[in-house]
Design an enzyme around this catalytic site. Structure first.
Site, PDB file in Angstrom:
ATOM      1  N   ASN A 131       0.855  -1.190   0.000  1.00  0.00           N
ATOM      2  CA  ASN A 131       0.000   0.000   0.000  1.00  0.00           C
ATOM      3  C   ASN A 131       0.888   1.236   0.000  1.00  0.00           C
ATOM      4  OD1 ASN A 131      -2.640   1.311   0.199  1.00  0.00           O
ATOM      5  ND2 ASN A 131      -1.826   2.095   2.134  1.00  0.00           N
ATOM      6  N   GLU A 194      -1.985   1.449  -6.218  1.00  0.00           N
ATOM      7  CA  GLU A 194      -1.610   2.869  -6.320  1.00  0.00           C
ATOM      8  C   GLU A 194      -0.578   3.120  -7.424  1.00  0.00           C
ATOM      9  OE1 GLU A 194      -1.843   1.266  -3.420  1.00  0.00           O
ATOM     10  OE2 GLU A 194      -3.262   2.442  -2.234  1.00  0.00           O
ATOM     11  N   ASP A 241      -6.228  19.625  10.771  1.00  0.00           N
ATOM     12  CA  ASP A 241      -6.375  18.856   9.522  1.00  0.00           C
ATOM     13  C   ASP A 241      -7.234  19.619   8.519  1.00  0.00           C
ATOM     14  OD1 ASP A 241      -6.588  16.518   7.639  1.00  0.00           O
ATOM     15  OD2 ASP A 241      -5.505  15.533   9.246  1.00  0.00           O
TER      16      ASP A 241
HETATM   17  C1  LIG Z   1      -2.617  15.318   2.251  1.00  0.00           C
HETATM   18  C2  LIG Z   1      -3.246  14.076   2.756  1.00  0.00           C
HETATM   19  C3  LIG Z   1      -3.125  13.720   4.075  1.00  0.00           C
HETATM   20  C4  LIG Z   1      -3.684  12.541   4.550  1.00  0.00           C
HETATM   21  N1  LIG Z   1      -3.509  12.173   5.846  1.00  0.00           N
HETATM   22  C5  LIG Z   1      -3.953  10.966   6.278  1.00  0.00           C
HETATM   23  C6  LIG Z   1      -3.660  10.506   7.594  1.00  0.00           C
HETATM   24  O1  LIG Z   1      -3.031  11.200   8.388  1.00  0.00           O
HETATM   25  N2  LIG Z   1      -4.109   9.283   7.935  1.00  0.00           N
HETATM   26  C7  LIG Z   1      -4.803   8.472   7.071  1.00  0.00           C
HETATM   27  O2  LIG Z   1      -5.131   7.332   7.434  1.00  0.00           O
HETATM   28  N3  LIG Z   1      -5.120   8.903   5.830  1.00  0.00           N
HETATM   29  C8  LIG Z   1      -4.697  10.116   5.414  1.00  0.00           C
HETATM   30  N4  LIG Z   1      -4.969  10.560   4.158  1.00  0.00           N
HETATM   31  C9  LIG Z   1      -5.876   9.781   3.304  1.00  0.00           C
HETATM   32  C10 LIG Z   1      -5.218   8.685   2.582  1.00  0.00           C
HETATM   33  O3  LIG Z   1      -3.881   8.949   2.254  1.00  0.00           O
HETATM   34  C11 LIG Z   1      -5.997   8.440   1.297  1.00  0.00           C
HETATM   35  O4  LIG Z   1      -7.370   8.378   1.574  1.00  0.00           O
HETATM   36  C12 LIG Z   1      -5.580   7.184   0.656  1.00  0.00           C
HETATM   37  O5  LIG Z   1      -6.049   7.176  -0.632  1.00  0.00           O
HETATM   38  C13 LIG Z   1      -6.093   5.986   1.444  1.00  0.00           C
HETATM   39  O6  LIG Z   1      -6.082   4.900   0.625  1.00  0.00           O
HETATM   40  P1  LIG Z   1      -5.809   3.447   1.189  1.00  0.00           P
HETATM   41  O7  LIG Z   1      -7.000   3.019   1.994  1.00  0.00           O
HETATM   42  O8  LIG Z   1      -5.562   2.662  -0.037  1.00  0.00           O
HETATM   43  O9  LIG Z   1      -4.577   3.510   2.047  1.00  0.00           O
HETATM   44  C14 LIG Z   1      -4.424  11.733   3.674  1.00  0.00           C
HETATM   45  C15 LIG Z   1      -4.544  12.089   2.341  1.00  0.00           C
HETATM   46  C16 LIG Z   1      -3.961  13.238   1.879  1.00  0.00           C
HETATM   47  C17 LIG Z   1      -4.097  13.584   0.440  1.00  0.00           C
END
Ligand SMILES: Cc1cc2nc3c(=O)[nH]c(=O)nc-3n(C[C@H](O)[C@H](O)[C@H](O)COP(=O)(O)O)c2cc1C
Length: 421
Positions: A131, A194, A241
């Protein structure tokens, strides 16, 4: 196009602001940064770049498409692009023992109490599944970070699997990757896809290099190699945030950094929390996901995550309605595509969804509160919604479309066009 190539492009077009004044990473950079792409050349002697994707216009430029074609481009790219494993990368020019305090990691707001890495992509792999996603990372020591892992997202799931077996989760944190890959990684794609999605929207294979701990990462300015401890938890927060308000302090996992690699004279990428680039990266990736989901139930024409809704909690969805059942179906499809969404308004295709006044006009003239507003209490939304109880809250869908049997009552009258006056 690497981060440096993109910066060169912006510079040649006169779009990159250069700030040479010596600044501290503690509050000073966040006090003066605006909304335009900016490079700070002396933050405790290091380079910091911000706002490279701070608008739809910049995103279009990075993707190489016209702004109005972004949604079409993104929604028509299945996450099936090619990944190319390469042997070397300039990010290995300098290899050091971990000392996070040597990096220009910013403290953004007075109540933060610690520096936070905000544009760090956490890449993890366990049991053959990888991931990559951005997580906010609080610096709690020269080789330790507290990571906010939102429940049921993929990094959380991989860490849970590893921790149930008492094993550390190997990770790498990449900072300063190319803007299109950063955008792709910010999109919720099927688990492990991704990099394929990044390659698909770039239109070329994504080069990755394998690190000593087995994690594969794209070229970057800075790479932190390490692992998430299986059981150790610490306070994470306070942190501002996407809503621009303080999120809760929670017990979250600890990351240990074992090695730092970087280019010579690296460029550190930072996001201002709740700033324009944060907005674009958190919000716009949901537009194509919502678009594709709504297309299954209605003739979707456009989707906008609106600025007033922090680009995260509110969506406006434009459809060409052919049946009065479609708006309710579009509401459900929208909530299915973006689980953190709180409010959605469905409008007809004569409404300009980039114009908040036009959306309000649709609500004012096409909504009857007791028939067109759908309320969903006690459902999972975003932990970032200050009105939720750790993510559990109420969602509202508004059908602001015309009643098809009485279009004449709702259509805006056009002013006469009389030639020769
Ligand atoms: C700038 C930014 C900050 C983020 N911060 C967090 C975070 O602190 N914790 C988290 O779990 N997701 C965070 N996210 C969301 C995930 O990175 C995003 O939803 C990602 O696509 C999750 O996909 P996944 O379930 O495949 O990991 C953030 C996204 C962005 C763009």
């Amino acid at each position: 196009m690497s981060l440096r190539d993109f910066l060169e492009k912006l510079k040649s077009e006169g779009k990159l602001k250069e700030i040479k004044k010596p600044l501290s990473p503690v509050l000073e950079v966040s006090a003066i940064v605006g909304n335009e792409p900016s490079i700070f050349t002396n933050v405790n002697g290091s380079k910091v770049v911000m706002n490279i994707l701070a608008s739809r216009e910049l995103l279009a430029e990075a993707l190489g498409v016209r702004q109005e074609k972004i949604i079409e481009h993104l929604s028509s790219c299945p996450p099936e692009g090619e990944i190319k494993l390469v042997r070397d990368s300039p990010m290995k020019e300098v290899i050091e023992k971990p000392d996070l305090y040597k990096l220009p990691i910013l403290t953004h707001f007075e109540g933060d109490g610690a520096p936070y890495i905000t544009a760090g992509v956490v890449v993890s792999e366990y049991d053959g599944m990888m991931n990559a996603s951005i997580h906010r990372l609080r610096v709690i020591g020269k080789d330790r970070l507290a990571a906010r892992l939102v429940e049921f997202r993929h990094t959380y799931n991989l860490h849970k699997k590893a921790s149930e077996k008492g094993e550390p989760l190997p990770i790498a944190i990449v900072i300063g990757i190319d803007p299109v890959t950063l955008f792709a990684i910010s999109t919720r794609v099927p688990e492990g896809k991704e990099y394929n999605y990044a390659a698909a929207i770039k239109g070329e294979p994504l080069e990755v290099i394998e690190l000593e701990n087995g994690i594969k990462v794209p070229h970057a300015e800075i790479v932190l190699e390490g692992y998430i401890h299986p059981t150790e938890l610490v306070d994470e927060g306070p942190f501002v945030d996407i809503s621009g308000t303080y999120d809760l302090v929670r017990k979250q996992p600890v990351i240990y950094i074992t090695k730092i690699m970087h280019k010579r004279d690296p460029i550190y990428h930072a996001l201002l929390p709740a700033g324009s680039e944060h907005n674009i990266l958190m919000g716009i990736p949901y537009e194509p996901l919502i678009f594709n989901e709504v297309k299954k139930v209605a003739d979707a024409r456009n989707v906008v995550m609106t600025p007033g809704g922090c680009y995260y909690f509110h969506a406006a969805v434009q459809i060409h309605k052919t049946n009065d059942d479609e708006p309710k179906k579009a509401i459900d499809a929208t909530f299915a595509a973006h689980k953190s969404l709180k409010h959605v308004v469905i409008v007809d295709d004569d409404i300009d969804i980039f114009n908040p006044n036009d959306i309000e006009f649709a609500i004012a003239t096409r909504v009857k509160g007791d028939e067109d507003i759908y309320i969903y209490p006690d459902v999972r939304g975003s932990t970032l919604d200050p009105r939720s109880e750790n993510g559990i809250g109420t969602k509202v869908g508004i059908d602001a479309t015309m009643d098809l049997s009485m279009r004449w009552k709702f259509e805006r009258a056009k002013r006469p066009e009389i030639r020769g006056l």
